[in-house]
Design a protein around this motif. Structure first.
Motif, PDB file in Angstrom:
ATOM      1  N   VAL A  74       0.849  -1.194   0.000  1.00  0.00           N
ATOM      2  CA  VAL A  74       0.000   0.000   0.000  1.00  0.00           C
ATOM      3  C   VAL A  74       0.882   1.240   0.000  1.00  0.00           C
ATOM      4  O   VAL A  74       2.099   1.168   0.199  1.00  0.00           O
ATOM      5  CB  VAL A  74      -0.949  -0.003   1.208  1.00  0.00           C
ATOM      6  CG1 VAL A  74      -1.905  -1.186   1.123  1.00  0.00           C
ATOM      7  CG2 VAL A  74      -0.175  -0.060   2.525  1.00  0.00           C
ATOM      8  N   LEU A  75       0.257   2.397  -0.225  1.00  0.00           N
ATOM      9  CA  LEU A  75       1.009   3.646  -0.336  1.00  0.00           C
ATOM     10  C   LEU A  75       1.917   3.888   0.859  1.00  0.00           C
ATOM     11  O   LEU A  75       3.054   4.337   0.712  1.00  0.00           O
ATOM     12  CB  LEU A  75       0.048   4.824  -0.502  1.00  0.00           C
ATOM     13  CG  LEU A  75      -0.530   5.057  -1.897  1.00  0.00           C
ATOM     14  CD1 LEU A  75      -1.588   6.153  -1.838  1.00  0.00           C
ATOM     15  CD2 LEU A  75       0.567   5.434  -2.879  1.00  0.00           C
ATOM     16  N   ALA A  76       1.406   3.602   2.053  1.00  0.00           N
ATOM     17  CA  ALA A  76       2.184   3.902   3.259  1.00  0.00           C
ATOM     18  C   ALA A  76       3.463   3.078   3.355  1.00  0.00           C
ATOM     19  O   ALA A  76       4.372   3.434   4.111  1.00  0.00           O
ATOM     20  CB  ALA A  76       1.326   3.677   4.509  1.00  0.00           C
ATOM     21  N   GLN A  77       3.571   1.985   2.589  1.00  0.00           N
ATOM     22  CA  GLN A  77       4.784   1.167   2.610  1.00  0.00           C
ATOM     23  C   GLN A  77       5.845   1.686   1.642  1.00  0.00           C
ATOM     24  O   GLN A  77       6.990   1.239   1.692  1.00  0.00           O
ATOM     25  CB  GLN A  77       4.447  -0.284   2.234  1.00  0.00           C
ATOM     26  CG  GLN A  77       3.592  -1.018   3.257  1.00  0.00           C
ATOM     27  CD  GLN A  77       3.160  -2.367   2.732  1.00  0.00           C
ATOM     28  OE1 GLN A  77       2.028  -2.573   2.329  1.00  0.00           O
ATOM     29  NE2 GLN A  77       4.072  -3.323   2.732  1.00  0.00           N
ATOM     30  N   MET A  78       5.431   2.591   0.768  1.00  0.00           N
ATOM     31  CA  MET A  78       6.336   3.015  -0.298  1.00  0.00           C
ATOM     32  C   MET A  78       7.144   4.242   0.108  1.00  0.00           C
ATOM     33  O   MET A  78       6.729   5.031   0.942  1.00  0.00           O
ATOM     34  CB  MET A  78       5.524   3.324  -1.569  1.00  0.00           C
ATOM     35  CG  MET A  78       4.712   2.147  -2.082  1.00  0.00           C
ATOM     36  SD  MET A  78       3.599   2.623  -3.415  1.00  0.00           S
ATOM     37  CE  MET A  78       2.582   1.142  -3.543  1.00  0.00           C
ATOM     38  N   THR A  79       8.311   4.396  -0.508  1.00  0.00           N
ATOM     39  CA  THR A  79       9.167   5.559  -0.290  1.00  0.00           C
ATOM     40  C   THR A  79       9.737   6.005  -1.630  1.00  0.00           C
ATOM     41  O   THR A  79       9.563   5.348  -2.653  1.00  0.00           O
ATOM     42  CB  THR A  79      10.327   5.227   0.676  1.00  0.00           C
ATOM     43  OG1 THR A  79      11.074   4.121   0.138  1.00  0.00           O
ATOM     44  CG2 THR A  79       9.819   4.874   2.064  1.00  0.00           C
ATOM     45  N   GLY A  80      10.424   7.143  -1.605  1.00  0.00           N
ATOM     46  CA  GLY A  80      11.156   7.599  -2.782  1.00  0.00           C
ATOM     47  C   GLY A  80      10.275   7.879  -3.980  1.00  0.00           C
ATOM     48  O   GLY A  80       9.113   8.276  -3.867  1.00  0.00           O
ATOM     49  N   ALA A  81      10.830   7.621  -5.161  1.00  0.00           N
ATOM     50  CA  ALA A  81      10.154   7.953  -6.413  1.00  0.00           C
ATOM     51  C   ALA A  81       8.852   7.184  -6.589  1.00  0.00           C
ATOM     52  O   ALA A  81       7.863   7.715  -7.102  1.00  0.00           O
ATOM     53  CB  ALA A  81      11.088   7.673  -7.591  1.00  0.00           C
ATOM     54  N   GLU A  82       8.855   5.907  -6.157  1.00  0.00           N
ATOM     55  CA  GLU A  82       7.629   5.115  -6.292  1.00  0.00           C
ATOM     56  C   GLU A  82       6.499   5.736  -5.481  1.00  0.00           C
ATOM     57  O   GLU A  82       5.371   5.872  -5.974  1.00  0.00           O
ATOM     58  CB  GLU A  82       7.871   3.674  -5.837  1.00  0.00           C
ATOM     59  CG  GLU A  82       6.625   2.809  -5.981  1.00  0.00           C
ATOM     60  CD  GLU A  82       6.790   1.396  -5.447  1.00  0.00           C
ATOM     61  OE1 GLU A  82       6.002   0.520  -5.845  1.00  0.00           O
ATOM     62  OE2 GLU A  82       7.710   1.176  -4.623  1.00  0.00           O
ATOM     63  N   HIS A  83       6.780   6.116  -4.240  1.00  0.00           N
ATOM     64  CA  HIS A  83       5.756   6.725  -3.399  1.00  0.00           C
ATOM     65  C   HIS A  83       5.260   8.024  -4.001  1.00  0.00           C
ATOM     66  O   HIS A  83       4.048   8.280  -4.081  1.00  0.00           O
ATOM     67  CB  HIS A  83       6.305   6.975  -1.992  1.00  0.00           C
ATOM     68  CG  HIS A  83       5.330   7.670  -1.085  1.00  0.00           C
ATOM     69  ND1 HIS A  83       5.329   9.036  -0.908  1.00  0.00           N
ATOM     70  CD2 HIS A  83       4.312   7.191  -0.326  1.00  0.00           C
ATOM     71  CE1 HIS A  83       4.366   9.362  -0.080  1.00  0.00           C
ATOM     72  NE2 HIS A  83       3.730   8.268   0.291  1.00  0.00           N
ATOM     73  N   THR A  84       6.175   8.867  -4.436  1.00  0.00           N
ATOM     74  CA  THR A  84       5.800  10.164  -5.007  1.00  0.00           C
ATOM     75  C   THR A  84       4.899   9.983  -6.223  1.00  0.00           C
ATOM     76  O   THR A  84       3.857  10.647  -6.356  1.00  0.00           O
ATOM     77  CB  THR A  84       7.060  10.955  -5.407  1.00  0.00           C
ATOM     78  OG1 THR A  84       7.870  11.151  -4.250  1.00  0.00           O
ATOM     79  CG2 THR A  84       6.686  12.309  -6.002  1.00  0.00           C
ATOM     80  N   ALA A  85       5.294   9.075  -7.121  1.00  0.00           N
ATOM     81  CA  ALA A  85       4.534   8.877  -8.356  1.00  0.00           C
ATOM     82  C   ALA A  85       3.147   8.304  -8.084  1.00  0.00           C
ATOM     83  O   ALA A  85       2.140   8.825  -8.576  1.00  0.00           O
ATOM     84  CB  ALA A  85       5.316   7.957  -9.289  1.00  0.00           C
ATOM     85  N   LYS A  86       3.078   7.249  -7.292  1.00  0.00           N
ATOM     86  CA  LYS A  86       1.791   6.577  -7.073  1.00  0.00           C
ATOM     87  C   LYS A  86       0.867   7.415  -6.185  1.00  0.00           C
ATOM     88  O   LYS A  86      -0.347   7.436  -6.400  1.00  0.00           O
ATOM     89  CB  LYS A  86       2.016   5.177  -6.490  1.00  0.00           C
ATOM     90  CG  LYS A  86       2.660   4.234  -7.508  1.00  0.00           C
ATOM     91  CD  LYS A  86       2.812   2.817  -6.989  1.00  0.00           C
ATOM     92  CE  LYS A  86       3.418   1.911  -8.071  1.00  0.00           C
ATOM     93  NZ  LYS A  86       3.636   0.526  -7.592  1.00  0.00           N
ATOM     94  N   ARG A  87       1.449   8.119  -5.223  1.00  0.00           N
ATOM     95  CA  ARG A  87       0.618   9.002  -4.399  1.00  0.00           C
ATOM     96  C   ARG A  87       0.010  10.104  -5.263  1.00  0.00           C
ATOM     97  O   ARG A  87      -1.168  10.431  -5.117  1.00  0.00           O
ATOM     98  CB  ARG A  87       1.446   9.600  -3.260  1.00  0.00           C
ATOM     99  CG  ARG A  87       0.633  10.518  -2.343  1.00  0.00           C
ATOM    100  CD  ARG A  87       1.495  11.153  -1.267  1.00  0.00           C
ATOM    101  NE  ARG A  87       0.754  12.141  -0.522  1.00  0.00           N
ATOM    102  CZ  ARG A  87       0.075  11.906   0.600  1.00  0.00           C
ATOM    103  NH1 ARG A  87       0.077  10.699   1.117  1.00  0.00           N
ATOM    104  NH2 ARG A  87      -0.587  12.866   1.203  1.00  0.00           N
ATOM    105  N   SER A  88       0.804  10.679  -6.159  1.00  0.00           N
ATOM    106  CA  SER A  88       0.298  11.770  -6.996  1.00  0.00           C
ATOM    107  C   SER A  88      -0.815  11.277  -7.917  1.00  0.00           C
ATOM    108  O   SER A  88      -1.767  12.013  -8.202  1.00  0.00           O
ATOM    109  CB  SER A  88       1.434  12.393  -7.816  1.00  0.00           C
ATOM    110  OG  SER A  88       1.930  11.477  -8.771  1.00  0.00           O
ATOM    111  N   ILE A  89      -0.711  10.017  -8.386  1.00  0.00           N
ATOM    112  CA  ILE A  89      -1.766   9.448  -9.225  1.00  0.00           C
ATOM    113  C   ILE A  89      -3.077   9.371  -8.448  1.00  0.00           C
ATOM    114  O   ILE A  89      -4.145   9.749  -8.943  1.00  0.00           O
ATOM    115  CB  ILE A  89      -1.357   8.050  -9.736  1.00  0.00           C
ATOM    116  CG1 ILE A  89      -0.178   8.167 -10.708  1.00  0.00           C
ATOM    117  CG2 ILE A  89      -2.537   7.348 -10.400  1.00  0.00           C
ATOM    118  CD1 ILE A  89       0.499   6.825 -10.996  1.00  0.00           C
TER     119      ILE A  89
END
Length: 406
Positions: A74-89
């Motif tokens: 899930v989003l809360a597990q992600m960091t860095g570029a992956e988190h930024t990209a998927k959160r913005s989506i």
């Protein structure tokens, strides 16, 4: 609180946690629960430190607490570029024109659900209205069939139980995993259909988005969809019911709100501070950390007690009072990353749907307030809250002046 037998896992604490928060902050701000080998932090400064220092306090605990029923990270597990990209989506699915369309859908859903109860002058704001509304609205955002809302609600109940239970019996764990597997089986054909024929809904947006030039897999999209379902549905009905509960308990503030509807955002923000629907946020210590002279060892699970932090007198004046005129809340920033209250979390993993939550609750409350004239508790109703991890009214049975056609 010096009594070693005290436990935040006890029935007494579950029945009325707010009465213990001050003593926890003052006498045991780093409270250890040996049965689950976890630490509970109750001071505002400590909770904010954990939630904003995402390098020292990670979300790795969600691999065990959430990923099995989310069917992927899930989003809360992600960091860095992956988190930024998927959160913005995901954020794009709740802002701009999409949000304006959602507000119209929220109003339509709310009007349809409330209509049968208006002539009766009686409604359970949780079971008759708030809970089905939260599910209907979220299904609309995702582009899922609203007729499936009862089945989706059942599956989400199992997913939510898994995530929010401190300890699960084996048979309940199996039930929760079965719910998650059935929800995944329901979503995958929809995801595959949206890949072929995308529309304007959030699932289509996720299916057509790319990360590092690569489209998200069905597993990625499924996890994000379940993430959105849980995050959008779980707190919404609780916050709406708690808002009306506090206004009924403070009739002078209800009267002021009726006279000046511009106070509604402040009333919602104060509800989130005073009784946040999400009470615990877990993190894992990446290294030894010291709080109030107590060492929390590397690898330990840390539970941030949002309800206790939001009533810390070091953060708010007269924190035990519900006050929609509170000067130290800052209504304008209460639904942003700069919020003083911590109901949406804070830092890198602050709730992605904060703006949507505000729009949903404001839209619905603004519609309800004129219709629920002389609103009051129904005769014989006894108020009760449930939940340790997430918390809200078990029901909220209200009487009001009946509204007739014309």
């Amino acid at each position: 609180m010096g009594d070693s037998r005290f436990s935040v896992l006890s029935a007494d604490f579950a029945a009325a946690p707010y009465q213990y928060f001050a003593r926890l902050r003052e006498q045991s701000p780093v409270h250890y629960e040996p049965a689950i080998d976890s630490y509970f932090l109750s001071r505002h400064q400590d909770v904010k430190r954990v939630l904003t220092d995402h390098e020292a306090f990670t979300t790795e605990t969600l691999q065990v607490r959430a990923e099995p029923v989310m069917r992927g990270p899930v989003l809360a597990q992600m960091t860095g570029a992956e988190h930024t990209a998927k959160r913005s989506i995901v954020v794009r699915g709740f802002t701009g024109q999409a949000l304006q369309d959602q507000i119209r859908a929220i109003h339509t859903n709310a009007a349809e659900l409330l209509a049968p109860f208006l002539p009766q002058g009686r409604v359970d704001l949780v079971h008759d209205f708030g809970r089905p509304l939260a599910v209907h609205v979220t299904l609309d955002v995702l582009g899922l069939d609203r007729k499936d809302w009862r089945q989706v609600t059942t599956w989400l109940g199992g997913v939510g139980e898994f995530i929010t239970s401190i300890a699960l019996a084996p048979e309940r764990r199996r039930h929760c995993l079965d719910c998650a597997e059935q929800l995944e089986a329901y979503l995958v054909p929809v995801i595959e259909q949206r890949r072929r024929h995308p529309g304007a809904d959030l699932i289509s947006t996720l299916c057509t988005a790319e990360f590092d030039g690569i489209a998200m897999s069905n597993r990625d999209v499924t996890a994000l969809v379940i993430n959105v379902l849980v995050a959008a549905v779980e707190p919404a009905d609780k916050t709406l019911a708690l808002l009306f509960k506090h206004l009924i308990d403070h009739p002078e503030q209800l009267a002021q709100l009726r006279e000046n509807p511009a106070l509604l955002p402040a009333a919602i923000a104060e509800t989130l501070r005073y009784t946040p629907p999400v009470q615990l946020i877990p993190r894992q210590a990446g290294k030894d950390a010291v709080f109030a002279g107590t060492v929390v060892p590397a690898g330990a699970t840390v539970f941030c007690m949002i309800g206790a932090a939001n009533r810390d007198p070091d953060a708010f004046t007269a924190p035990e009072s519900f006050d929609i005129h509170r000067p130290d809340l800052g209504t304008a920033r209460s639904f942003t990353a700069a919020a003083q209250h911590l109901a949406f979390g804070t830092g890198l993993h602050q709730c992605v749907g904060a703006a949507f939550a505000r729009a949903e609750i404001e839209t619905v409350a603004a519609m309800l307030l004129p219709l629920l004239d002389q609103v009051r508790y129904s005769p014989g109703f006894h108020y009760r809250e449930t939940g340790l991890y997430t918390r809200g009214p078990a029901s909220l049975c209200l009487d009001f002046t009946p509204v007739h056609d014309g």
